[in-house]
Write a protein that holds these residues in place. Structure first.
Motif, PDB file in Angstrom:
ATOM      1  N   ASP A 135     -19.836  55.493 -18.699  1.00 50.48           N
ATOM      2  CA  ASP A 135     -21.220  55.599 -18.278  1.00 50.48           C
ATOM      3  C   ASP A 135     -21.591  57.083 -18.329  1.00 50.48           C
ATOM      4  O   ASP A 135     -20.746  57.941 -18.568  1.00 50.48           O
ATOM      5  CB  ASP A 135     -21.432  55.004 -16.883  1.00 50.48           C
ATOM      6  N   ALA A 136     -22.852  57.405 -18.128  1.00 48.12           N
ATOM      7  CA  ALA A 136     -23.322  58.785 -18.275  1.00 48.12           C
ATOM      8  C   ALA A 136     -22.641  59.740 -17.297  1.00 48.12           C
ATOM      9  O   ALA A 136     -22.276  60.860 -17.655  1.00 48.12           O
ATOM     10  CB  ALA A 136     -24.838  58.834 -18.102  1.00 48.12           C
ATOM     11  N   LYS A 137     -22.428  59.298 -16.059  1.00 49.28           N
ATOM     12  CA  LYS A 137     -21.821  60.156 -15.038  1.00 49.28           C
ATOM     13  C   LYS A 137     -20.364  60.483 -15.394  1.00 49.28           C
ATOM     14  O   LYS A 137     -19.926  61.633 -15.296  1.00 49.28           O
ATOM     15  CB  LYS A 137     -21.892  59.456 -13.681  1.00 49.28           C
ATOM     16  N   THR A 138     -19.618  59.492 -15.818  1.00 50.43           N
ATOM     17  CA  THR A 138     -18.223  59.700 -16.194  1.00 50.43           C
ATOM     18  C   THR A 138     -18.118  60.588 -17.432  1.00 50.43           C
ATOM     19  O   THR A 138     -17.250  61.454 -17.506  1.00 50.43           O
ATOM     20  CB  THR A 138     -17.530  58.353 -16.467  1.00 50.43           C
ATOM     21  N   ALA A 139     -19.019  60.392 -18.396  1.00 56.41           N
ATOM     22  CA  ALA A 139     -19.004  61.211 -19.605  1.00 56.41           C
ATOM     23  C   ALA A 139     -19.257  62.678 -19.264  1.00 56.41           C
ATOM     24  O   ALA A 139     -18.601  63.572 -19.804  1.00 56.41           O
ATOM     25  CB  ALA A 139     -20.054  60.711 -20.590  1.00 56.41           C
ATOM     26  N   GLU A 140     -20.188  62.934 -18.358  1.00 54.44           N
ATOM     27  CA  GLU A 140     -20.478  64.315 -17.941  1.00 54.44           C
ATOM     28  C   GLU A 140     -19.259  64.936 -17.257  1.00 54.44           C
ATOM     29  O   GLU A 140     -18.902  66.088 -17.513  1.00 54.44           O
ATOM     30  CB  GLU A 140     -21.684  64.333 -17.003  1.00 54.44           C
ATOM     31  N   ALA A 141     -18.599  64.178 -16.411  1.00 55.74           N
ATOM     32  CA  ALA A 141     -17.410  64.677 -15.721  1.00 55.74           C
ATOM     33  C   ALA A 141     -16.293  64.983 -16.724  1.00 55.74           C
ATOM     34  O   ALA A 141     -15.610  66.001 -16.611  1.00 55.74           O
ATOM     35  CB  ALA A 141     -16.926  63.664 -14.693  1.00 55.74           C
ATOM     36  N   GLU A 142     -16.106  64.124 -17.710  1.00 54.92           N
ATOM     37  CA  GLU A 142     -15.085  64.352 -18.736  1.00 54.92           C
ATOM     38  C   GLU A 142     -15.391  65.616 -19.534  1.00 54.92           C
ATOM     39  O   GLU A 142     -14.497  66.401 -19.828  1.00 54.92           O
ATOM     40  CB  GLU A 142     -14.992  63.149 -19.689  1.00 54.92           C
ATOM     41  N   MET A 143     -16.656  65.824 -19.889  1.00 55.38           N
ATOM     42  CA  MET A 143     -17.037  67.028 -20.641  1.00 55.38           C
ATOM     43  C   MET A 143     -16.768  68.282 -19.813  1.00 55.38           C
ATOM     44  O   MET A 143     -16.283  69.289 -20.334  1.00 55.38           O
ATOM     45  CB  MET A 143     -18.513  66.971 -21.052  1.00 55.38           C
ATOM     46  N   GLN A 144     -17.072  68.234 -18.521  1.00 57.35           N
ATOM     47  CA  GLN A 144     -16.806  69.384 -17.657  1.00 57.35           C
ATOM     48  C   GLN A 144     -15.312  69.666 -17.555  1.00 57.35           C
ATOM     49  O   GLN A 144     -14.889  70.824 -17.592  1.00 57.35           O
ATOM     50  CB  GLN A 144     -17.404  69.157 -16.265  1.00 57.35           C
ATOM     51  N   ASN A 145     -14.504  68.627 -17.441  1.00 55.90           N
ATOM     52  CA  ASN A 145     -13.045  68.804 -17.384  1.00 55.90           C
ATOM     53  C   ASN A 145     -12.516  69.444 -18.667  1.00 55.90           C
ATOM     54  O   ASN A 145     -11.660  70.328 -18.623  1.00 55.90           O
ATOM     55  CB  ASN A 145     -12.345  67.461 -17.150  1.00 55.90           C
ATOM     56  N   ILE A 146     -13.029  69.001 -19.799  1.00 58.70           N
ATOM     57  CA  ILE A 146     -12.604  69.551 -21.083  1.00 58.70           C
ATOM     58  C   ILE A 146     -13.002  71.022 -21.186  1.00 58.70           C
ATOM     59  O   ILE A 146     -12.207  71.862 -21.613  1.00 58.70           O
ATOM     60  CB  ILE A 146     -13.203  68.734 -22.247  1.00 58.70           C
ATOM     61  N   GLU A 147     -14.230  71.344 -20.775  1.00 56.59           N
ATOM     62  CA  GLU A 147     -14.699  72.727 -20.838  1.00 56.59           C
ATOM     63  C   GLU A 147     -13.892  73.633 -19.904  1.00 56.59           C
ATOM     64  O   GLU A 147     -13.546  74.762 -20.278  1.00 56.59           O
ATOM     65  CB  GLU A 147     -16.188  72.796 -20.506  1.00 56.59           C
ATOM     66  N   ARG A 169      -7.361  77.859 -20.929  1.00 58.16           N
ATOM     67  CA  ARG A 169      -6.477  78.169 -22.057  1.00 58.16           C
ATOM     68  C   ARG A 169      -6.897  79.451 -22.766  1.00 58.16           C
ATOM     69  O   ARG A 169      -6.044  80.225 -23.200  1.00 58.16           O
ATOM     70  CB  ARG A 169      -6.451  77.003 -23.037  1.00 58.16           C
ATOM     71  N   LEU A 170      -8.211  79.666 -22.888  1.00 62.38           N
ATOM     72  CA  LEU A 170      -8.679  80.889 -23.540  1.00 62.38           C
ATOM     73  C   LEU A 170      -8.340  82.123 -22.695  1.00 62.38           C
ATOM     74  O   LEU A 170      -7.918  83.159 -23.226  1.00 62.38           O
ATOM     75  CB  LEU A 170     -10.178  80.828 -23.784  1.00 62.38           C
ATOM     76  N   LYS A 171      -8.498  82.035 -21.378  1.00 59.11           N
ATOM     77  CA  LYS A 171      -8.163  83.143 -20.496  1.00 59.11           C
ATOM     78  C   LYS A 171      -6.663  83.438 -20.573  1.00 59.11           C
ATOM     79  O   LYS A 171      -6.249  84.599 -20.639  1.00 59.11           O
ATOM     80  CB  LYS A 171      -8.560  82.841 -19.056  1.00 59.11           C
ATOM     81  N   LYS A 172      -5.854  82.384 -20.575  1.00 56.29           N
ATOM     82  CA  LYS A 172      -4.411  82.565 -20.642  1.00 56.29           C
ATOM     83  C   LYS A 172      -4.004  83.190 -21.986  1.00 56.29           C
ATOM     84  O   LYS A 172      -3.138  84.065 -22.038  1.00 56.29           O
ATOM     85  CB  LYS A 172      -3.715  81.211 -20.463  1.00 56.29           C
ATOM     86  N   ALA A 173      -4.650  82.768 -23.061  1.00 58.59           N
ATOM     87  CA  ALA A 173      -4.329  83.308 -24.387  1.00 58.59           C
ATOM     88  C   ALA A 173      -4.724  84.791 -24.476  1.00 58.59           C
ATOM     89  O   ALA A 173      -4.019  85.585 -25.121  1.00 58.59           O
ATOM     90  CB  ALA A 173      -5.059  82.520 -25.454  1.00 58.59           C
TER      91      ALA A 173
END
Length: 83
Positions: free
Chosen positions: A58-70, A76-80
């Motif tokens: 659903d839209a709410k879960t998709a937004e949460a998944e995108m935030q987790n990925i970001e 990872r970028l900070k660590k690199a």
């Protein structure tokens, strides 16, 4: 004007899944139009939904998944950059 229905789906497998002319990339929620037609025309797609390799969001879960990925990407970028 016809109303177009979109469904958000997420590929949980670690590889790209091709369904017709659609490529589902791993991890990212993607909008798909006419999911019922895809399920009818591509039985393998329907099996992947049943086995939870592809998840309908659903839209709410998709937004949460995108935030987790970001957030994970930022970490990872900070660590690199620190190495």
């Amino acid at each position: 004007m016809a109303i177009t229905k979109y469904v958000l789906v997420q590929n949980k497998e670690p590889k790209i899944i091709n369904v017709g002319n659609i490529k589902l990339k791993p991890g990212y929620p993607q909008k798909i139009q006419d999911i019922d037609e895809l399920r009818k025309n591509y039985p393998a797609f329907d099996e992947k939904i049943k086995s939870s390799s592809i998840v309908i969001l659903d839209a709410k879960t998709a937004e949460a998944e995108m935030q987790n990925i970001e957030l994970e990407l930022e970490k990872r970028l900070k660590k690199a950059n620190m190495v």
